[in-house]
Design an enzyme around this catalytic site. Structure first.
Site, PDB file in Angstrom:
ATOM      1  N   GLY A  14       0.861  -1.215  -0.113  1.00 31.71           N
ATOM      2  CA  GLY A  14       0.012  -0.148  -0.209  1.00 31.71           C
ATOM      3  C   GLY A  14       0.942   1.280   0.041  1.00 31.71           C
ATOM      4  N   ARG A  52       0.090   5.182  -1.995  1.00 32.96           N
ATOM      5  CA  ARG A  52      -0.639   6.646  -1.146  1.00 32.96           C
ATOM      6  C   ARG A  52      -0.473   6.501   0.187  1.00 32.96           C
ATOM      7  NH1 ARG A  52      -6.182   5.821  -1.961  1.00 32.96           N
ATOM      8  NH2 ARG A  52      -5.900   3.797  -2.950  1.00 32.96           N
ATOM      9  N   ASP A 110      -2.407  -7.818  -5.161  1.00 31.99           N
ATOM     10  CA  ASP A 110      -3.467  -7.908  -4.237  1.00 31.99           C
ATOM     11  C   ASP A 110      -3.110  -8.756  -3.001  1.00 31.99           C
ATOM     12  OD1 ASP A 110      -5.875  -8.271  -2.646  1.00 31.99           O
ATOM     13  OD2 ASP A 110      -7.100  -9.049  -4.491  1.00 31.99           O
ATOM     14  N   TYR A 158     -13.292  -3.704  10.172  1.00 33.34           N
ATOM     15  CA  TYR A 158     -12.092  -3.067  10.381  1.00 33.34           C
ATOM     16  C   TYR A 158     -11.608  -3.366  11.547  1.00 33.34           C
ATOM     17  CZ  TYR A 158      -8.891   0.655   9.561  1.00 33.34           C
ATOM     18  OH  TYR A 158      -7.711   1.710   9.743  1.00 33.34           O
ATOM     19  N   LYS A 201      -8.276  -5.114  12.418  1.00 35.07           N
ATOM     20  CA  LYS A 201      -7.065  -4.444  13.107  1.00 35.07           C
ATOM     21  C   LYS A 201      -6.556  -5.077  14.325  1.00 35.07           C
ATOM     22  CE  LYS A 201      -6.221  -1.537   9.857  1.00 35.07           C
ATOM     23  NZ  LYS A 201      -4.887  -1.699   9.009  1.00 35.07           N
TER      24      LYS A 201
HETATM   25  P1  NDP Z   1      -5.238   4.933   1.681  1.00 32.79           P
HETATM   26  O1  NDP Z   1      -6.650   4.522   1.417  1.00 32.79           O
HETATM   27  O2  NDP Z   1      -4.741   6.230   1.740  1.00 32.79           O
HETATM   28  O3  NDP Z   1      -4.148   3.796   0.877  1.00 32.79           O
HETATM   29  C1  NDP Z   1      -4.256   2.579   1.006  1.00 32.79           C
HETATM   30  C2  NDP Z   1      -3.411   1.902   0.189  1.00 32.79           C
HETATM   31  O4  NDP Z   1      -3.253   0.444   0.423  1.00 32.79           O
HETATM   32  C3  NDP Z   1      -3.066   2.327  -1.079  1.00 32.79           C
HETATM   33  O5  NDP Z   1      -1.790   2.243  -1.501  1.00 32.79           O
HETATM   34  C4  NDP Z   1      -3.579   1.123  -1.894  1.00 32.79           C
HETATM   35  O6  NDP Z   1      -3.396   0.458  -3.232  1.00 32.79           O
HETATM   36  C5  NDP Z   1      -3.344  -0.120  -1.175  1.00 32.79           C
HETATM   37  N1  NDP Z   1      -4.266  -1.142  -1.074  1.00 32.79           N
HETATM   38  C6  NDP Z   1      -5.546  -1.369  -0.839  1.00 32.79           C
HETATM   39  N2  NDP Z   1      -5.786  -2.363  -0.970  1.00 32.79           N
HETATM   40  C7  NDP Z   1      -5.016  -3.402  -1.302  1.00 32.79           C
HETATM   41  C8  NDP Z   1      -4.819  -4.905  -1.806  1.00 32.79           C
HETATM   42  N3  NDP Z   1      -5.785  -5.543  -1.863  1.00 32.79           N
HETATM   43  N4  NDP Z   1      -3.386  -5.199  -2.134  1.00 32.79           N
HETATM   44  C9  NDP Z   1      -2.551  -4.276  -2.180  1.00 32.79           C
HETATM   45  N5  NDP Z   1      -2.543  -2.995  -1.723  1.00 32.79           N
HETATM   46  C10 NDP Z   1      -3.872  -2.493  -1.276  1.00 32.79           C
HETATM   47  O7  NDP Z   1      -4.933   4.435   3.132  1.00 32.79           O
HETATM   48  P2  NDP Z   1      -4.069   4.976   4.503  1.00 32.79           P
HETATM   49  O8  NDP Z   1      -2.918   5.541   4.022  1.00 32.79           O
HETATM   50  O9  NDP Z   1      -4.998   5.922   5.182  1.00 32.79           O
HETATM   51  O10 NDP Z   1      -4.085   3.716   5.319  1.00 32.79           O
HETATM   52  C11 NDP Z   1      -2.908   2.775   5.432  1.00 32.79           C
HETATM   53  C12 NDP Z   1      -2.790   1.903   6.434  1.00 32.79           C
HETATM   54  O11 NDP Z   1      -3.140   2.564   7.790  1.00 32.79           O
HETATM   55  C13 NDP Z   1      -4.433   1.038   6.466  1.00 32.79           C
HETATM   56  O12 NDP Z   1      -3.872  -0.156   6.792  1.00 32.79           O
HETATM   57  C14 NDP Z   1      -5.066   1.513   7.257  1.00 32.79           C
HETATM   58  O13 NDP Z   1      -5.961   0.900   7.808  1.00 32.79           O
HETATM   59  C15 NDP Z   1      -4.120   2.080   8.322  1.00 32.79           C
HETATM   60  N6  NDP Z   1      -4.758   3.297   9.186  1.00 32.79           N
HETATM   61  C16 NDP Z   1      -5.182   4.328   8.912  1.00 32.79           C
HETATM   62  C17 NDP Z   1      -5.679   5.535   9.618  1.00 32.79           C
HETATM   63  C18 NDP Z   1      -6.051   6.680   8.936  1.00 32.79           C
HETATM   64  O14 NDP Z   1      -6.675   7.511   9.766  1.00 32.79           O
HETATM   65  N7  NDP Z   1      -5.968   7.156   7.483  1.00 32.79           N
HETATM   66  C19 NDP Z   1      -5.942   5.234  10.975  1.00 32.79           C
HETATM   67  C20 NDP Z   1      -5.207   3.900  11.527  1.00 32.79           C
HETATM   68  C21 NDP Z   1      -5.025   3.115  10.600  1.00 32.79           C
HETATM   69  P3  NDP Z   1      -3.801   1.589  -4.771  1.00 32.79           P
HETATM   70  O15 NDP Z   1      -3.369   2.871  -4.631  1.00 32.79           O
HETATM   71  O16 NDP Z   1      -3.054   0.888  -5.757  1.00 32.79           O
HETATM   72  O17 NDP Z   1      -5.242   1.481  -4.376  1.00 32.79           O
END
Ligand code: NDP
Length: 246
Positions: A11, A14, A62, A154, A158
């Site tokens: 991930g 972004r 994925d 979720y 987590k």
């Molecule tokens: P974003 O939605 O900004 O980014 C998600 C990222 O995960 C993207 O790079 C996306 O790839 C990738 N992704 C999603 N599904 C898959 C998959 N099946 N296989 C591989 N890659 C995947 O999320 P955040 O940066 O906000 O969150 C990152 C982590 O932090 C997550 O685990 C989230 O649960 C956790 N988190 C976030 C919080 C927040 O407030 N933002 C708070 C607590 C935890 P692509 O760009 O190609 O879609």
């Protein structure tokens, strides 16, 4: 500080994952940038990482898919000649009260957020064992500690990540491999940008530091946990939430 090391960040196209990949790159680590579908964003992360003079390569995968993650780990180790740091960050949300949550939305979130981390650990396990060293960092959430209305899928995933972290920490400790979890609160990314205004306001009100976190706030801790300074820290869950859940 991390020169000569290789990190795989899921991930990393972004948000928090990108910030972690770039901070690791800034500290000298080569980075495998894993994304689900957003190739342009993943390429951009790589370009920025290369700006720090390290190797960076994007890999589409994925993480919920066992076979794809197996191939991914093999490809990354081949391309970089090793692997030292695994950051399980990829995650999704499909919010709703249990009353209205579809079975599919429960399964999807568990599949990506929990099984995704298992898949990656499973396929890197032997490598880290043989290497007698390595760092695994799983991105959990304060929702996994305290629960959150509307996030049964979720929060369950987590919380599961925390159990997974402590188990892997115990299994691999004698091999010099550490496994820790980071539990962020509200961090400004695409994930939280879709929250309704009133939810954001309530969150801000509840955060003692009165601001949302930046992806950088999480990335700095990930770099610390990846480095020498954290050599004797394992099985920990560290919150990065501005005091939200204390
Ligand atoms: P974003 O939605 O900004 O980014 C998600 C990222 O995960 C993207 O790079 C996306 O790839 C990738 N992704 C999603 N599904 C898959 C998959 N099946 N296989 C591989 N890659 C995947 O999320 P955040 O940066 O906000 O969150 C990152 C982590 O932090 C997550 O685990 C989230 O649960 C956790 N988190 C976030 C919080 C927040 O407030 N933002 C708070 C607590 C935890 P692509 O760009 O190609 O879609």
């Amino acid at each position: 500080m991390l020169r000569g090391k290789t990190a795989l960040v899921t991930g990393a196209s972004r948000g928090i994952g990108r910030a972690i990949a770039l901070r690791l790159a800034e500290n000298g680590a080569g980075v495998a940038v894993v994304y689900a579908g957003n190739e342009a964003a993943a390429r951009e992360t790589c370009e920025k990482a290369r700006g720090y003079g390290v190797k960076a390569q994007a890999f589409r995968c994925d993480v919920s898919d066992f076979i794809q993650t197996k191939a991914l780990v093999k490809d990354v180790i081949e391309a970089f000649g090793g692997l030292d740091i695994l950051i399980n960050n990829a995650g999704i949300v499909r919010d709703g009260l249990v009353l209205s949550m579809k079975e599919e939305d429960f399964d999807r979130v568990i599949g990506t957020n929990l099984k995704g981390a298992f898949n990656m650990i499973k396929h890197t396990y032997q490598h880290f064992m043989r290497q007698r060293g390595g760092r695994i960092i799983n991105i959990s959430s304060v929702a996994g500690i305290a629960g959150n209305a509307g996030q049964a899928n979720y929060a369950s995933a987590k919380a599961g990540v925390i159990g997974l972290t402590k188990t892997v920490a115990r299994e691999l400790a004698s091999r010099g491999v550490t496994c820790n979890a980071i539990a962020p609160g509200f961090i400004e990314t695409d994930m939280t940008s879709k929250l309704p205004g009133n939810v954001k306001e309530a969150a801000l009100h509840a955060i003692p530091m009165k601001r949302m976190g930046a992806p950088e706030d999480v990335a700095k801790l990930a770099v610390f946990l990846s480095g020498e300074g954290a050599a004797y820290i394992t099985g920990e869950v560290i919150r990065v939430d501005g005091g939200l859940s204390m």
